[in-house]
Design an enzyme around this catalytic site. Sequence first.
Site, mmCIF file in Angstrom:
data_model
loop_
_atom_site.group_PDB
_atom_site.id
_atom_site.type_symbol
_atom_site.label_atom_id
_atom_site.label_comp_id
_atom_site.label_asym_id
_atom_site.label_seq_id
_atom_site.Cartn_x
_atom_site.Cartn_y
_atom_site.Cartn_z
ATOM 1 N N GLY A 129 0.580 -5.001 1.062
ATOM 2 C CA GLY A 129 -0.657 -5.072 0.285
ATOM 3 C C GLY A 129 -0.441 -5.701 -1.082
ATOM 4 O O GLY A 129 -1.360 -6.296 -1.649
ATOM 5 N N GLU B 189 4.813 -5.152 7.058
ATOM 6 C CA GLU B 189 4.076 -4.102 7.772
ATOM 7 C C GLU B 189 4.592 -3.871 9.190
ATOM 8 O O GLU B 189 4.559 -2.758 9.703
ATOM 9 C CB GLU B 189 2.578 -4.454 7.842
ATOM 10 C CG GLU B 189 1.836 -4.355 6.530
ATOM 11 C CD GLU B 189 1.838 -5.643 5.723
ATOM 12 O OE1 GLU B 189 2.702 -6.519 5.961
ATOM 13 O OE2 GLU B 189 0.970 -5.764 4.841
ATOM 14 N N ALA C 206 0.867 -1.182 0.000
ATOM 15 C CA ALA C 206 0.000 0.000 0.000
ATOM 16 C C ALA C 206 0.897 1.224 0.000
ATOM 17 O O ALA C 206 2.042 1.169 0.461
ATOM 18 C CB ALA C 206 -0.889 -0.024 1.234
ATOM 19 N N GLU D 179 -0.654 -9.264 -0.532
ATOM 20 C CA GLU D 179 -2.053 -9.593 -0.220
ATOM 21 C C GLU D 179 -2.911 -9.641 -1.484
ATOM 22 O O GLU D 179 -3.740 -10.532 -1.650
ATOM 23 C CB GLU D 179 -2.607 -8.582 0.795
ATOM 24 C CG GLU D 179 -1.943 -8.770 2.162
ATOM 25 C CD GLU D 179 -2.303 -7.679 3.165
ATOM 26 O OE1 GLU D 179 -2.151 -6.488 2.826
ATOM 27 O OE2 GLU D 179 -2.734 -8.022 4.268
HETATM 28 N N1 CO8 Z 1 4.561 3.182 -0.758
HETATM 29 C C1 CO8 Z 1 4.958 4.334 -1.346
HETATM 30 N N2 CO8 Z 1 6.097 4.453 -2.047
HETATM 31 C C2 CO8 Z 1 6.870 3.353 -2.156
HETATM 32 C C3 CO8 Z 1 6.539 2.129 -1.573
HETATM 33 C C4 CO8 Z 1 5.309 2.054 -0.856
HETATM 34 N N3 CO8 Z 1 4.871 0.926 -0.298
HETATM 35 N N4 CO8 Z 1 7.513 1.238 -1.831
HETATM 36 C C5 CO8 Z 1 8.440 1.879 -2.576
HETATM 37 N N5 CO8 Z 1 8.056 3.164 -2.767
HETATM 38 C C6 CO8 Z 1 8.773 4.226 -3.502
HETATM 39 C C7 CO8 Z 1 9.946 4.749 -2.692
HETATM 40 O O1 CO8 Z 1 9.524 5.713 -1.768
HETATM 41 C C8 CO8 Z 1 10.817 5.312 -3.805
HETATM 42 O O2 CO8 Z 1 10.294 6.560 -4.182
HETATM 43 P P1 CO8 Z 1 11.290 7.813 -4.420
HETATM 44 O O3 CO8 Z 1 12.147 7.383 -5.581
HETATM 45 O O4 CO8 Z 1 10.349 8.933 -4.751
HETATM 46 O O5 CO8 Z 1 12.056 7.976 -3.163
HETATM 47 C C9 CO8 Z 1 10.571 4.353 -4.971
HETATM 48 O O6 CO8 Z 1 9.364 3.669 -4.664
HETATM 49 C C10 CO8 Z 1 11.676 3.301 -5.101
HETATM 50 O O7 CO8 Z 1 11.815 2.662 -3.853
HETATM 51 P P2 CO8 Z 1 13.247 2.456 -3.131
HETATM 52 O O8 CO8 Z 1 14.170 3.579 -3.505
HETATM 53 O O9 CO8 Z 1 12.996 2.212 -1.697
HETATM 54 O O10 CO8 Z 1 13.733 1.122 -3.887
HETATM 55 P P3 CO8 Z 1 14.752 0.027 -3.322
HETATM 56 O O11 CO8 Z 1 15.003 -0.879 -4.487
HETATM 57 O O12 CO8 Z 1 15.889 0.651 -2.635
HETATM 58 O O13 CO8 Z 1 13.922 -0.778 -2.195
HETATM 59 C C11 CO8 Z 1 11.959 -1.911 -1.324
HETATM 60 C C12 CO8 Z 1 12.806 -1.561 -2.574
HETATM 61 C C13 CO8 Z 1 12.763 -2.836 -0.404
HETATM 62 C C14 CO8 Z 1 10.724 -2.626 -1.842
HETATM 63 C C15 CO8 Z 1 11.587 -0.630 -0.558
HETATM 64 O O14 CO8 Z 1 11.046 0.303 -1.486
HETATM 65 C C16 CO8 Z 1 10.556 -0.837 0.510
HETATM 66 O O15 CO8 Z 1 10.873 -1.338 1.574
HETATM 67 N N6 CO8 Z 1 9.289 -0.429 0.252
HETATM 68 C C17 CO8 Z 1 8.226 -0.499 1.238
HETATM 69 C C18 CO8 Z 1 7.739 -1.909 1.397
HETATM 70 C C19 CO8 Z 1 6.657 -1.966 2.446
HETATM 71 O O16 CO8 Z 1 6.865 -1.661 3.594
HETATM 72 N N7 CO8 Z 1 5.442 -2.400 2.024
HETATM 73 C C20 CO8 Z 1 4.319 -2.526 2.932
HETATM 74 C C21 CO8 Z 1 3.528 -1.277 2.946
HETATM 75 S S1 CO8 Z 1 2.244 -1.313 4.160
HETATM 76 C C22 CO8 Z 1 1.015 -2.192 3.445
HETATM 77 O O17 CO8 Z 1 1.092 -2.630 2.340
HETATM 78 C C23 CO8 Z 1 -0.194 -2.379 4.287
HETATM 79 C C24 CO8 Z 1 -1.307 -3.035 3.543
HETATM 80 C C25 CO8 Z 1 -2.521 -2.994 4.380
HETATM 81 C C26 CO8 Z 1 -3.777 -3.212 3.610
HETATM 82 C C27 CO8 Z 1 -4.005 -2.277 2.523
HETATM 83 C C28 CO8 Z 1 -4.708 -1.057 2.926
HETATM 84 C C29 CO8 Z 1 -5.081 -0.166 1.755
#
Ligand code: CO8
Length: 257
Positions: free
Chosen positions: A109, A132, A66, A112
């Site tokens: 998400g 999460e 998400a 999921e």
């Molecule tokens: N949300 C928003 N932006 C994101 C997300 C995300 N989940 N994941 C990545 N991005 C963005 C980054 O902010 C970055 O943007 P910018 O270039 O503007 O800074 C761009 O994508 C590239 O990401 P990274 O630079 O971090 O790329 P890396 O290759 O270094 O890392 C990762 C990749 C490991 C995947 C890292 O991006 C990461 O950890 N992302 C977050 C993963 C995460 O925590 N996901 C869970 C989110 S919570 C959730 O899903 C709850 C669901 C609940 C139900 C749904 C309700 C609606």
Amino acid sequence: MAEFEMILTETQGCAGIIRLNRPKALNALCDQLMDELAQALRAFDSDPAIAAIVLTGNEKAFAAGADIREMQPRSWPGTYLNDFIAPWEAVLTVRKPVIGAVAGFALGGGCEVAMMCDILLAADTAKFGQPEIKLGILPGAGGSQRLTRAIGKSKAMEMILTGRMMDAAEAERTGLVSRVVPADTLVEEAVSLAQRIGEHSRAGVAMAKEAVNAAFELPLREGVRLERRLFLSAFGTPDQQEGMAAFNEKRKPNFGG
Ligand code: CO8
């Protein structure tokens, strides 16, 4: 099909293909993307030319979860009153088979939504996880339930409590995905699977999907009863007559739907 900004749609034969397309944010699932996804799923589900739907992302990510930027300002009771997860269930209301094709990250998400699909194919680059916990929350779109049912309590608990990712080989070994394929053939494999499904009776496929999914919702006795009712009603379809006649006449069946 309507014009979309955050997804791409196309058809290949009887396969409807939806690609999540927000590459700069690793396909993070924001409200707009989820609305567009729901619209595209409904459109393919009601299109008689489509037999099955392929849901995929790009080579880096199916979806990295998400949208954390969109979620950060949310607070309770707003989250409760305006249940922002509800539109996500659109995937579950589709009656045609949905084949999830995951390359790269399927996190939070994203994992999921992948698990809401009926069949999951993974590219050898796929990484699944429910991170999460690292954000101070927990899975909210079925992850704690579907991951546990797919891979068992101990491994699901370990992944959800630590946030660690699982690679494609582990996902196949533990039964989360049905197959791992080379990344450059992922969509092709998913489309060919959709086309193979499309050769069969539409009614038979819809009933079989309903029956398998009931295994996750109903106690065994009720599930078997549902299966029996669906099985018996299949004898009211022209496809049953055609399928059995074709077998006995040693020819290919010609299912009409
Ligand atoms: N949300 C928003 N932006 C994101 C997300 C995300 N989940 N994941 C990545 N991005 C963005 C980054 O902010 C970055 O943007 P910018 O270039 O503007 O800074 C761009 O994508 C590239 O990401 P990274 O630079 O971090 O790329 P890396 O290759 O270094 O890392 C990762 C990749 C490991 C995947 C890292 O991006 C990461 O950890 N992302 C977050 C993963 C995460 O925590 N996901 C869970 C989110 S919570 C959730 O899903 C709850 C669901 C609940 C139900 C749904 C309700 C609606």
